[in-house]
Write a protein that holds these residues in place. Structure first.
Motif, PDB file in Angstrom:
ATOM      1  N   ALA A 126      68.324 -12.634  48.737  1.00 25.96           N
ATOM      2  CA  ALA A 126      68.765 -13.668  49.672  1.00 25.96           C
ATOM      3  C   ALA A 126      70.230 -14.039  49.479  1.00 25.96           C
ATOM      4  CB  ALA A 126      67.898 -14.912  49.524  1.00 25.96           C
ATOM      5  N   ILE A 127      70.770 -13.778  48.305  1.00 22.81           N
ATOM      6  CA  ILE A 127      72.171 -14.103  48.031  1.00 22.81           C
ATOM      7  C   ILE A 127      72.924 -12.784  47.949  1.00 22.81           C
ATOM      8  CG2 ILE A 127      73.780 -15.271  46.487  1.00 22.81           C
ATOM      9  CD1 ILE A 127      71.435 -17.008  45.533  1.00 22.81           C
ATOM     10  N   GLN A 128      73.549 -12.395  49.069  1.00 25.42           N
ATOM     11  CA  GLN A 128      74.161 -11.080  49.200  1.00 25.42           C
ATOM     12  C   GLN A 128      75.680 -11.169  49.305  1.00 25.42           C
ATOM     13  OE1 GLN A 128      72.330  -8.728  52.230  1.00 25.42           O
ATOM     14  NE2 GLN A 128      70.297  -9.031  51.381  1.00 25.42           N
ATOM     15  N   ALA A 129      76.347 -10.189  48.719  1.00 24.90           N
ATOM     16  CA  ALA A 129      77.812 -10.154  48.716  1.00 24.90           C
ATOM     17  C   ALA A 129      78.398 -10.107  50.126  1.00 24.90           C
ATOM     18  CB  ALA A 129      78.308  -8.961  47.899  1.00 24.90           C
ATOM     19  N   VAL A 130      77.713  -9.462  51.060  1.00 28.21           N
ATOM     20  CA  VAL A 130      78.247  -9.350  52.426  1.00 28.21           C
ATOM     21  C   VAL A 130      78.334 -10.708  53.115  1.00 28.21           C
ATOM     22  CG1 VAL A 130      77.485  -6.971  52.762  1.00 28.21           C
ATOM     23  CG2 VAL A 130      76.006  -8.852  53.473  1.00 28.21           C
ATOM     24  N   ASP A 131      77.673 -11.720  52.577  1.00 29.68           N
ATOM     25  CA  ASP A 131      77.716 -13.045  53.169  1.00 29.68           C
ATOM     26  C   ASP A 131      78.923 -13.860  52.722  1.00 29.68           C
ATOM     27  OD1 ASP A 131      75.483 -12.646  54.728  1.00 29.68           O
ATOM     28  OD2 ASP A 131      74.103 -13.442  53.239  1.00 29.68           O
ATOM     29  N   VAL A 136      78.874 -17.359  47.766  1.00 31.79           N
ATOM     30  CA  VAL A 136      79.538 -18.056  46.657  1.00 31.79           C
ATOM     31  C   VAL A 136      79.016 -19.489  46.563  1.00 31.79           C
ATOM     32  CG1 VAL A 136      81.754 -18.915  45.821  1.00 31.79           C
ATOM     33  CG2 VAL A 136      81.591 -16.609  46.759  1.00 31.79           C
ATOM     34  N   ASP A 137      78.918 -20.163  47.697  1.00 27.91           N
ATOM     35  CA  ASP A 137      78.407 -21.529  47.726  1.00 27.91           C
ATOM     36  C   ASP A 137      76.971 -21.581  47.214  1.00 27.91           C
ATOM     37  OD1 ASP A 137      78.499 -24.332  48.436  1.00 27.91           O
ATOM     38  OD2 ASP A 137      77.277 -23.824  50.187  1.00 27.91           O
ATOM     39  N   ALA A 138      76.150 -20.640  47.658  1.00 26.10           N
ATOM     40  CA  ALA A 138      74.743 -20.604  47.245  1.00 26.10           C
ATOM     41  C   ALA A 138      74.616 -20.354  45.749  1.00 26.10           C
ATOM     42  CB  ALA A 138      73.999 -19.531  48.027  1.00 26.10           C
ATOM     43  N   ILE A 139      75.372 -19.402  45.222  1.00 22.78           N
ATOM     44  CA  ILE A 139      75.250 -19.085  43.788  1.00 22.78           C
ATOM     45  C   ILE A 139      75.730 -20.263  42.939  1.00 22.78           C
ATOM     46  CG2 ILE A 139      77.450 -17.911  43.346  1.00 22.78           C
ATOM     47  CD1 ILE A 139      74.136 -16.571  42.160  1.00 22.78           C
TER      48      ILE A 139
END
Length: 152
Positions: A126-131, A136-139
């Motif tokens: 769900a936390i993907q680099a392409v986003d 970054v905010d999610a992590i």
């Protein structure tokens, strides 16, 4: 971009954004293509006799392929004060923060992961680099919950 749908005092819900959009567009395109082909096969002269059962089979095949593509839109992460739930393509798993050693996003990785004891890890699709910035905010928010649980 990762969609951080909910951020309450101690709860973060994250879903992938770009992959979800691509999955829905792809599934819709595949389904439309299979339906069009099923309709055209009956009316065109191909030298082969296509029956209603063949048309229905093509539509069913299109639905199955579209459903498979939509599995890519399924990943989700829910983190709260007690732990984190990771739903990837097929399975859900919940981990208490005491079991999580680190919330990592290694350089060059496509998605984040949870580092567990004994050198194991669980990918968080769900936390993907392409986003980009949403990832970054999610992590950061997930790491903050993890750090808060270690401090308590």
């Amino acid at each position: 971009m990762t969609d951080v749908n909910e951020v309450q005092d101690t709860r973060v819900v994250v879903r992938p954004r770009k992959v979800s959009i691509a999955a829905w567009v792809g599934a819709t395109a595949v389904l439309v293509l299979f339906v069009v082909v099923a309709v055209v096969l009956r009316s065109s002269d191909t030298g082969v006799r296509f029956r209603a059962a063949d048309q229905v089979s093509l539509v069913i095949l299109g639905v199955l392929i579209a459903a498979g593509l939509l599995l890519l839109a399924r990943p989700r992460v829910i983190a709260d004060a007690e732990g984190i739930e990771v739903r990837n393509v097929l399975f859900n798993r919940r981990f208490p923060w005491a079991l999580v050693r680190r919330v990592a996003f290694p350089d060059g990785a496509s998605w984040a992961r949870l580092d567990l004891p004994d050198d194991e890890y669980i990918a968080m699709l769900a936390i993907q680099a392409v986003d980009g910035a949403r990832a970054v905010d999610a992590i950061r928010k997930v790491r903050a919950l993890h750090a808060a649980s270690k401090g308590a």
